[in-house]
Design an enzyme around this catalytic site. Structure first.
Site, PDB file in Angstrom:
ATOM      1  N   GLN A  23       0.851  -1.195   0.000  1.00  0.00           N
ATOM      2  CA  GLN A  23       0.000   0.000   0.000  1.00  0.00           C
ATOM      3  C   GLN A  23       0.884   1.243   0.000  1.00  0.00           C
ATOM      4  OE1 GLN A  23      -3.504  -0.590   2.963  1.00  0.00           O
ATOM      5  NE2 GLN A  23      -1.930  -2.035   3.595  1.00  0.00           N
ATOM      6  N   ASN A  24       2.188   1.032   0.168  1.00  0.00           N
ATOM      7  CA  ASN A  24       3.102   2.164   0.313  1.00  0.00           C
ATOM      8  C   ASN A  24       3.458   2.754  -1.043  1.00  0.00           C
ATOM      9  OD1 ASN A  24       3.040   1.468   2.971  1.00  0.00           O
ATOM     10  ND2 ASN A  24       5.015   0.429   2.968  1.00  0.00           N
ATOM     11  N   HIS A  45      -1.472   1.467  -4.219  1.00  0.00           N
ATOM     12  CA  HIS A  45      -1.858   2.867  -3.997  1.00  0.00           C
ATOM     13  C   HIS A  45      -0.946   3.838  -4.753  1.00  0.00           C
ATOM     14  CE1 HIS A  45      -4.119   1.746  -0.020  1.00  0.00           C
ATOM     15  NE2 HIS A  45      -4.793   1.428  -1.107  1.00  0.00           N
ATOM     16  N   CYS A  80      -0.536  11.748 -16.078  1.00  0.00           N
ATOM     17  CA  CYS A  80      -1.122  12.836 -16.870  1.00  0.00           C
ATOM     18  C   CYS A  80      -2.621  12.589 -17.050  1.00  0.00           C
ATOM     19  CB  CYS A  80      -0.434  12.946 -18.229  1.00  0.00           C
ATOM     20  SG  CYS A  80      -1.178  14.240 -19.256  1.00  0.00           S
ATOM     21  N   CYS A  90       3.342  17.818 -19.434  1.00  0.00           N
ATOM     22  CA  CYS A  90       3.525  16.368 -19.558  1.00  0.00           C
ATOM     23  C   CYS A  90       4.593  16.084 -20.624  1.00  0.00           C
ATOM     24  CB  CYS A  90       2.200  15.714 -19.944  1.00  0.00           C
ATOM     25  SG  CYS A  90       2.374  13.971 -20.379  1.00  0.00           S
ATOM     26  N   GLY A 122       2.735  -4.546   8.974  1.00  0.00           N
ATOM     27  CA  GLY A 122       2.773  -3.101   9.201  1.00  0.00           C
ATOM     28  C   GLY A 122       1.614  -2.323   8.624  1.00  0.00           C
ATOM     29  N   THR A 123       0.424  -2.910   8.694  1.00  0.00           N
ATOM     30  CA  THR A 123      -0.759  -2.167   8.232  1.00  0.00           C
ATOM     31  C   THR A 123      -1.859  -2.253   9.277  1.00  0.00           C
ATOM     32  OG1 THR A 123      -2.444  -1.963   6.491  1.00  0.00           O
ATOM     33  CG2 THR A 123      -1.473  -4.149   6.784  1.00  0.00           C
ATOM     34  N   ALA A 173       8.941  -4.161  12.827  1.00  0.00           N
ATOM     35  CA  ALA A 173       9.133  -4.943  11.594  1.00  0.00           C
ATOM     36  C   ALA A 173      10.590  -5.332  11.387  1.00  0.00           C
ATOM     37  CB  ALA A 173       8.635  -4.129  10.399  1.00  0.00           C
TER      38      ALA A 173
HETATM   39  C1  BJW Z   1       4.503  -0.884  12.699  1.00  0.00           C
HETATM   40  C2  BJW Z   1       5.641  -0.179  13.038  1.00  0.00           C
HETATM   41  C3  BJW Z   1       6.851  -0.869  13.008  1.00  0.00           C
HETATM   42  C4  BJW Z   1       3.992   1.175  13.181  1.00  0.00           C
HETATM   43  N1  BJW Z   1       6.873  -2.166  12.682  1.00  0.00           N
HETATM   44  N2  BJW Z   1       4.551  -2.180  12.376  1.00  0.00           N
HETATM   45  C5  BJW Z   1     -16.813   2.180   4.339  1.00  0.00           C
HETATM   46  C6  BJW Z   1     -16.571   0.817   4.527  1.00  0.00           C
HETATM   47  C7  BJW Z   1     -15.603   0.134   3.770  1.00  0.00           C
HETATM   48  C8  BJW Z   1     -14.872   0.819   2.812  1.00  0.00           C
HETATM   49  C9  BJW Z   1     -15.121   2.161   2.639  1.00  0.00           C
HETATM   50  C10 BJW Z   1     -16.075   2.827   3.385  1.00  0.00           C
HETATM   51  N3  BJW Z   1     -16.088   4.133   2.993  1.00  0.00           N
HETATM   52  C11 BJW Z   1     -15.162   4.290   2.023  1.00  0.00           C
HETATM   53  C12 BJW Z   1     -14.572   3.094   1.796  1.00  0.00           C
HETATM   54  C13 BJW Z   1     -13.479   2.824   0.819  1.00  0.00           C
HETATM   55  C14 BJW Z   1     -12.174   3.481   1.228  1.00  0.00           C
HETATM   56  C15 BJW Z   1     -11.830   3.068   2.659  1.00  0.00           C
HETATM   57  O1  BJW Z   1     -11.303   2.002   2.904  1.00  0.00           O
HETATM   58  N4  BJW Z   1     -12.101   3.916   3.632  1.00  0.00           N
HETATM   59  C16 BJW Z   1     -11.851   3.546   5.030  1.00  0.00           C
HETATM   60  C17 BJW Z   1     -11.254   4.732   5.737  1.00  0.00           C
HETATM   61  C18 BJW Z   1     -13.132   3.022   5.627  1.00  0.00           C
HETATM   62  N5  BJW Z   1     -11.169   3.012   0.311  1.00  0.00           N
HETATM   63  C19 BJW Z   1     -10.950   3.594  -0.845  1.00  0.00           C
HETATM   64  O2  BJW Z   1     -11.528   4.616  -1.180  1.00  0.00           O
HETATM   65  C20 BJW Z   1      -9.982   2.913  -1.783  1.00  0.00           C
HETATM   66  N6  BJW Z   1     -10.626   2.692  -3.019  1.00  0.00           N
HETATM   67  C21 BJW Z   1     -11.680   1.859  -3.149  1.00  0.00           C
HETATM   68  O3  BJW Z   1     -12.151   1.257  -2.207  1.00  0.00           O
HETATM   69  O4  BJW Z   1     -12.134   1.709  -4.437  1.00  0.00           O
HETATM   70  C22 BJW Z   1     -13.280   0.831  -4.657  1.00  0.00           C
HETATM   71  C23 BJW Z   1     -12.888  -0.619  -4.684  1.00  0.00           C
HETATM   72  C24 BJW Z   1     -13.596  -1.567  -3.936  1.00  0.00           C
HETATM   73  C25 BJW Z   1     -13.263  -2.917  -4.002  1.00  0.00           C
HETATM   74  C26 BJW Z   1     -12.245  -3.334  -4.818  1.00  0.00           C
HETATM   75  C27 BJW Z   1     -11.574  -2.405  -5.554  1.00  0.00           C
HETATM   76  C28 BJW Z   1     -11.887  -1.051  -5.473  1.00  0.00           C
HETATM   77  C29 BJW Z   1      -8.770   3.770  -2.017  1.00  0.00           C
HETATM   78  C30 BJW Z   1      -7.931   3.904  -0.790  1.00  0.00           C
HETATM   79  C31 BJW Z   1      -6.779   4.863  -1.024  1.00  0.00           C
HETATM   80  C32 BJW Z   1      -5.894   5.011   0.202  1.00  0.00           C
HETATM   81  N7  BJW Z   1      -4.966   6.033  -0.029  1.00  0.00           N
HETATM   82  C33 BJW Z   1      -3.965   6.306   0.999  1.00  0.00           C
HETATM   83  C34 BJW Z   1      -3.134   7.502   0.515  1.00  0.00           C
HETATM   84  C35 BJW Z   1      -2.251   7.044  -0.651  1.00  0.00           C
HETATM   85  C36 BJW Z   1      -1.232   8.014  -1.033  1.00  0.00           C
HETATM   86  C37 BJW Z   1      -0.404   8.506   0.124  1.00  0.00           C
HETATM   87  O5  BJW Z   1       0.424   7.765   0.692  1.00  0.00           O
HETATM   88  O6  BJW Z   1      -0.553   9.691   0.415  1.00  0.00           O
HETATM   89  O7  BJW Z   1      -3.141   5.161   1.217  1.00  0.00           O
HETATM   90  S1  BJW Z   1      -4.662   6.606   2.611  1.00  0.00           S
HETATM   91  C38 BJW Z   1      -3.385   5.795   3.513  1.00  0.00           C
HETATM   92  O8  BJW Z   1      -3.922   4.629   4.206  1.00  0.00           O
HETATM   93  C39 BJW Z   1      -2.411   5.268   2.468  1.00  0.00           C
HETATM   94  C40 BJW Z   1      -2.094   3.917   3.005  1.00  0.00           C
HETATM   95  O9  BJW Z   1      -1.606   3.091   1.953  1.00  0.00           O
HETATM   96  C41 BJW Z   1      -3.387   3.447   3.590  1.00  0.00           C
HETATM   97  C42 BJW Z   1      -3.254   2.334   4.605  1.00  0.00           C
HETATM   98  O10 BJW Z   1      -2.521   2.752   5.716  1.00  0.00           O
HETATM   99  P1  BJW Z   1      -1.511   1.753   6.443  1.00  0.00           P
HETATM  100  O11 BJW Z   1      -0.395   1.423   5.536  1.00  0.00           O
HETATM  101  O12 BJW Z   1      -2.262   0.608   7.022  1.00  0.00           O
HETATM  102  O13 BJW Z   1      -0.909   2.703   7.586  1.00  0.00           O
HETATM  103  P2  BJW Z   1      -1.495   2.985   9.053  1.00  0.00           P
HETATM  104  O14 BJW Z   1      -0.820   4.198   9.552  1.00  0.00           O
HETATM  105  O15 BJW Z   1      -2.957   2.966   9.065  1.00  0.00           O
HETATM  106  O16 BJW Z   1      -1.026   1.708   9.903  1.00  0.00           O
HETATM  107  C43 BJW Z   1       0.352   1.483  10.193  1.00  0.00           C
HETATM  108  C44 BJW Z   1       0.461   0.194  11.007  1.00  0.00           C
HETATM  109  O17 BJW Z   1       1.836  -0.083  11.192  1.00  0.00           O
HETATM  110  C45 BJW Z   1      -0.177   0.293  12.416  1.00  0.00           C
HETATM  111  O18 BJW Z   1      -0.940  -0.884  12.666  1.00  0.00           O
HETATM  112  C46 BJW Z   1       1.035   0.352  13.357  1.00  0.00           C
HETATM  113  O19 BJW Z   1       0.805  -0.297  14.588  1.00  0.00           O
HETATM  114  C47 BJW Z   1       2.061  -0.411  12.564  1.00  0.00           C
HETATM  115  N8  BJW Z   1       3.447  -0.024  12.850  1.00  0.00           N
HETATM  116  N9  BJW Z   1       5.269   1.107  13.398  1.00  0.00           N
HETATM  117  C48 BJW Z   1       5.690  -2.788  12.402  1.00  0.00           C
HETATM  118  N10 BJW Z   1       8.021  -0.251  13.375  1.00  0.00           N
END
Ligand code: BJW
Length: 239
Positions: A92-93, A110, A118, A137, A177-178, A222
């Site tokens: 996801q990174n 992501h 573009c 572009c 790590g998610t 991690a």
């Molecule tokens: C450690 C550590 C160490 C710390 N060692 N571990 C209602 C219900 C269900 C879904 C939805 C809903 N309303 C809307 C939705 C959909 C929505 C969604 O999920 N929303 C939720 C908030 C509910 N999703 C979307 O819109 C996605 N698109 C979509 O669903 O399209 C339709 C579709 C459906 C089905 C199939 C296909 C398509 C798009 C999501 C886009 C996310 N974008 C971001 C930004 C990207 C660009 C950027 O980086 O700026 O992506 S948001 C952000 O969150 C980023 C990340 O990739 C993503 C996930 O975060 P991640 O990686 O889990 O980080 P953290 O901080 O949350 O967790 C870190 C973890 O590490 C923690 O657990 C710590 O404990 C741990 N940790 N230190 C090991 N040292």
């Protein structure tokens, strides 16, 4: 365990010890900026300069000399090189730390911070400098249609067909790590459990939102937990 394909899902936690912020931890990115201001298509339409500034700063940060792959990234590259079946890293990174560590089979669901997209001609290109509202572009020459190649809320993540094919064929699913807060990635564990044949393991600092869906979990940083887990797998002592 028997030798079968492995899918590894990674999130921001794997890159934290490399000097990059997570999103939802107390010191995470969403503690300082609002999702609605920087990580939706509406935010980009409303205030592209602000969104560009947010990603420009992160792009510069990713290329700082202090940011480098950590032992967890390197362990996954070693797993891909030494495991006798396919290993696919679905991250996801938007950073490039898996590639810098040597992983070759990586899906950035992501997007990628070091690329631009573009909106006019749909070209995706490497982009290491700042991006601005007037940038042209290189593929179609049109100015003003470039955006960071990242997937915002409400947009379709990338390469979903390839990801679900790999999930359908794997014998082991490892989530690292998610937080399990963002879909569709948060649903992958239920997807593999639904098939009934794959083993699901969580490696995280603390239990994620979906921790009870995994067969097994190991908690800790991690950089410590992932190399140990990979050592066990390669020694045939895995789950
Ligand atoms: C450690 C550590 C160490 C710390 N060692 N571990 C209602 C219900 C269900 C879904 C939805 C809903 N309303 C809307 C939705 C959909 C929505 C969604 O999920 N929303 C939720 C908030 C509910 N999703 C979307 O819109 C996605 N698109 C979509 O669903 O399209 C339709 C579709 C459906 C089905 C199939 C296909 C398509 C798009 C999501 C886009 C996310 N974008 C971001 C930004 C990207 C660009 C950027 O980086 O700026 O992506 S948001 C952000 O969150 C980023 C990340 O990739 C993503 C996930 O975060 P991640 O990686 O889990 O980080 P953290 O901080 O949350 O967790 C870190 C973890 O590490 C923690 O657990 C710590 O404990 C741990 N940790 N230190 C090991 N040292």
């Amino acid at each position: 365990m028997t030798v079968s394909p492995i899918v590894v899902l990674t999130g921001a936690g794997i890159s934290r010890e490399s000097g990059l912020h997570t999103f939802r931890d107390a010191d995470g990115i969403w503690a300082t900026v609002r999702i609605e201001d920087v990580a939706t298509p509406e935010a980009f339409r409303r205030d592209p300069r602000r969104v560009h500034a947010f990603y420009n700063e992160r792009r510069r940060g990713l290329q700082a000399p202090t940011v480098a792959p950590n032992p967890a990234h390197r362990a996954l590259a070693r797993l891909e090189a030494e495991w006798p079946a396919e290993v696919l890293v679905v991250t996801q990174n938007i950073d490039d730390l898996h590639e810098r560590a040597g992983s070759r089979r990586v899906v950035h669901m992501h997007g990628e911070l070091l690329k631009a997209f573009c909106g006019r001609c749909a070209a995706v290109m490497e982009w290491r400098g700042d991006l601005g509202v007037d940038a042209a572009c290189p593929a179609c020459d049109h100015a003003g249609a470039l955006r960071p190649h990242v997937v915002w809320f409400g947009e379709m993540p990338l390469e979903m067909d390839r990801i679900y094919r790999a999930l359908d064929g794997c014998g082991l699913f490892v989530s690292i790590g998610t937080s399990g807060a963002v879909y569709p990635a948060a649903g992958f564990v239920a997807h593999v459990r639904g098939r009934g044949v794959a083993k699901a393991v969580e490696l995280n600092l603390e239990p994620s939102d979906g921790a009870d869906r995994f067969h097994e979990a190991r908690y800790g940083p991690a950089s410590r937990v992932v190399p140990r887990f990979v050592d066990e797998l390669l020694a045939g002592r895995g789950p």
